[in-house]
Write an enzyme that holds these catalytic residues in place. Structure first.
Site: not given
Ligand code: GLN
Ligand code: ZN
Length: 757
Positions: A16, A19, A432, A515-516, A641, A643, A694
């Site tokens: 890398r 990177k 989480g 990012r890798c 869940h 994202c 984010h």
């Molecule tokens: N449970 C994971 C966390 O809270 C979910 C991460 C994700 O959805 N990318 O990090």
């Molecule tokens: Zn998520």
């Protein structure tokens, strides 16, 4: 004479190197000349490597400091206004990454997944008055660099139609109207390349494997009629799937050659042959550019044999697509078990396979030794006891409807869960993970290196969990989590504990920019030797009277973020993963854990490129989730869940997963993404993320109250949960504390306003 070539090579470099050099440049530790020197070194090393594999034509233009789509946008002079009018490397990196002191959030260009790969490109932005101008000499400079080494260059360009298709617009207009202004720049590029002595140019038009509107289909003839008038030969490259209904129009295009993906779509060879002129070059993508398995060379030879005569001097061999999606060199993997290693091929080995294939056709006797090594490896993998586990297969054969069905429908479960959990309305929880501090990472690394004994490691992790639980209790969250400190990655953590997985030491592939990721390899039947998460979660539950939510990664996400075996359908591997995770669900439940979240972050990512394949994918993906989750008792609450929340087109499948609660991303779109839920009444409970994790910004209570109110306009308030968008592992404790406190106040505000909504 058969020619062998490559569509693109990974650019991140062995170890890398790119990177680390980029990151040093971004931190201001090195100057441009050092960055440039490293780039030259990496390019030349990769060109030599490819030439040593016997390639006749070497791709150039596949190297990038960040992303090849961004390179193309820059070359075409397409820089959104907010980045200013000069086009230099600084602009380039600002488009890619924003800049820390840019005060407006989301300054950088948007990142999107490149077709169905795990590579992300920067989305071009065009407006109705978009002007284009050749604005970068990168491709010409690199071509010259390669020519000076004495190699035959094949410059690679993203085709005008694919680039335009990927571009986003902020007003409503027909992007095809821009072609008139865009094509002269492409003509200019091709002319300059011709002037530099280039013979062949590869133009990538992967959108030809998508379902395209009629106008876009028709545009191809118009575009390539024009471009073929330039004094270079165009190899039109298609990959990632079958041309399907675009086959005839593609074959008729006025280009000198066509590359097709025969790994993803072997059946398309016949269709293409029916429509293709013998005078053009046909490039067969026979070696899998998307996966790490050794090729079945005998099968490839049989395919070549069917077309060889017809294409006498016009047959080329290549990987199915760019090798960007696989690691560079298997030889580096000195720690791999030799049998397993013999089944694999990374970029360099894949190019060597092309060389063997050519030799096998042209001088069969000399290829004998290599072919027999290859055939042995293929046989060994097919028959190996490491791959096939009769116990797993016996369990698979017993999957029936009962195994995919909770005991009772949601309304019944809901009552039992509420009786057990006694949650307020607008219950609060997190997704989480809690901040992964430097200390936590150090503890994991020390343990891995043997510097910490198992007992010491467990002790430290327990302290972290206890800290995390205390924090959540102090905040007053309703449903707690253990914080995931023991996980470096949500897939790797499980893969390392399951049978059927292997991990490489250097198998990095680029995800985006610097990012890798190092995807696990699923080589055999998957099973779970012992519980994977229970002791952590059980410990966390022992510290609190509040309900603790167990945390698992779902079967479809593990599958979509791994290199998956290609000797059985993906669905079968998904079911195996689901059966293994089902055991974990049972063990968590037996340990008294009342809520279990099964993350399916990558569920949507697995959708096939063409709509035709969606039904089948969604069927087995939903089924895998249900196999994994439906062993839970009615009183155990299953969460999932995701994202994102672009659910409009798959909402029925999401509902069909039958999770009791789903948490999704929505805060950035101001809940607009919830519109899917207006037309489709989602039957179970739902937590639209109100805190955008984010961004480093701390959301205010008012912001979140407003978001929740918007959500409550679209979804029955009795079904709403209150939670962040995603896990908190990349954030700092300080911000997390304040943000969650605001979030909890927001939930309380809604509760007391409850009746008035
Ligand atoms: N449970 C994971 C966390 O809270 C979910 C991460 C994700 O959805 N990318 O990090
Ligand atoms: Zn998520």
């Amino acid at each position: 004479m058969i020619k062998i070539h490559n569509l693109g090579f990974p650019r991140i470099g062995e170890n890398r190197k790119l990177k680390f050099t980029l990151e040093r440049y971004w931190r201001g530790e090195i100057d441009y000349s050092t960055l440039h020197a490293t780039a030259v070194e990496i390019r030349q090393q990769h060109w030599r490597l490819q030439a040593n594999c016997g390639l006749d034509l070497i791709p150039v233009g596949d190297f990038s400091y960040y992303d090849q789509v961004l390179d193309t946008s820059i070359m075409l002079g397409v820089v959104p206004e907010r980045f200013g009018s000069s086009i230099d490397l600084d602009t380039y990196f600002r488009m890619a990454r924003g800049r820390a002191n840019d005060d407006l959030p989301f300054r950088a260009c948007e990142m999107t997944k490149w077709f169905d790969t795990n590579y992300h490109y920067l989305t071009p932005e065009v407006d109705a008055n978009q002007q284009f101008a050749l604005s970068s000499s990168k491709l010409f400079d690199e071509t010259r660099e390669l020519q000076l080494l004495g190699y035959q260059p094949k410059p690679v360009l993203i085709g005008p139609l694919t680039w335009l298709w990927l571009a986003k617009t902020n007003s409503d207009f027909n992007k095809l109207d821009l072609l008139e202004r865009l094509l002269p720049v492409y003509e200019n590029i091709l002319q300059r390349l011709a002037y530099q002595g280039v013979d062949w140019v590869q133009i990538d038009e992967p959108i030809l494997v998508l379902d395209l509107p009629e106008a876009w289909r028709n545009a191809f003839a118009q575009v390539y009629d024009r471009l073929q008038k330039c004094p270079v030969k165009i190899l039109l490259a298609t990959y990632f799937g079958a041309l399907g209904e675009n086959a005839a129009l593609t074959c008729e295009l006025a280009v000198a050659g066509l590359h097709i993906d025969l790994v993803r779509a072997p059946e398309q060879l016949a269709t293409v042959l029916d429509n293709f002129s013998n005078s053009k070059v046909l490039s067969l993508g026979l070696v899998d550019g998307r996966n790490i398995w050794r090729s079945d060379l005998d099968a490839a030879i049989a395919t070549i044999a069917t077309v060889r005569e017809r294409f006498a001097g016009q047959l080329w061999l290549a990987p199915s697509c760019s090798l960007l999606h696989v690691p560079i060199d298997l030889e580096r993997e000195t720690a791999l078990e030799p049998t397993l290693k013999s089944w694999l091929a990374f970029a360099r080995q894949k190019l060597t396979e092309l060389e063997v294939l050519r030799l096998a056709i042209e001088e069969p006797a000399s290829a004998e030794p290599e072919l027999s090594i290859s055939a042995n490896a293929i046989r060994s993998r097919r028959e190996s006891g490491l791959v096939h586990n009769p116990l797993v297969q016996a369990r698979l054969s017993k999957i029936d409807a009962a195994l995919t069905q909770r005991q009772n429908p949601f309304p019944v479960r809901r009552e039992q869960q509420q009786a057990r959990l006694n949650l307020p309305s607008y219950p609060t929880t997190t997704i989480g993970s809690f901040p992964q501090t430097a200390e936590i990472r150090q503890t994991r690394a020390d343990h891995k290196r043997g510097l910490l004994s198992d007992a010491e490691y467990v002790g430290q992790m327990k302290q972290t969990i206890a800290f995390c639980v205390r924090e959540q209790e102090a905040l007053g969250l309703d449903v707690l989590v253990h914080g995931e400190a023991e996980r470096n990655d949500m897939v790797e953590y499980f893969g390392e504990q399951l049978e059927g997985f292997l991990f490489t030491s250097h198998g990095w592939v680029q995800s985006y920019g610097s990012r890798c990721v190092k995807p696990p390899i699923i080589f055999g039947d998957v099973s779970r030797p012992k519980p994977m998460t229970v002791s952590w979660i059980e410990y966390a539950q022992s510290l609190t009277a509040k309900p603790m939510k167990g945390m698992l990664t779902g079967p479809v996400t593990i599958l979509n973020w791994s290199f998956v075996r290609d000797d059985q359908p993906r669905s079968v591997t998904a079911y195996q993963l689901a059966l293994a995770l089902r055991e974990e669900v049972a063990d968590l439940e037996a340990a008294g854990i009342p809520i279990i979240q099964i993350d399916e972050a990558a569920f949507r990512e697995g959708l096939p490129l063409r709509q035709l394949g969606w039904g089948d994918y969604l069927d087995w993906a939903v089924r895998a989730f249900r196999i994994c989750s439906s062993g839970a008792k009615d009183s155990t609450q299953i969460h999932t869940h995701m994202c994102y929340s672009e659910f409009n087109d798959i909402i029925a499948a999401i509902a069909d997963m039958d999770a009791d609660v789903i948490t999704i991303e929505t805060s950035r779109s101001n809940m607009e993404l919830l519109d899917a839920f207006i037309n489709f009444e989602y039957p179970n409970q739902i937590g639209p993320g109100v805190y955008d994790i984010h961004s480093p910004n701390v959301p205010t209570t008012q912001d979140m109250v407003a978001l929740l109110k918007r959500a409550a306009e679209r979804i029955d308030p009795g079904k709403l949960w209150v939670n962040p968008d995603c896990g908190l592992k990349t954030r700092q404790w300080q911000d997390v504390r304040t943000s969650l406190a605001h979030m909890i106040t927001a939930a309380k505000t809604l509760r007391s306003a409850g009746a008035s909504l």
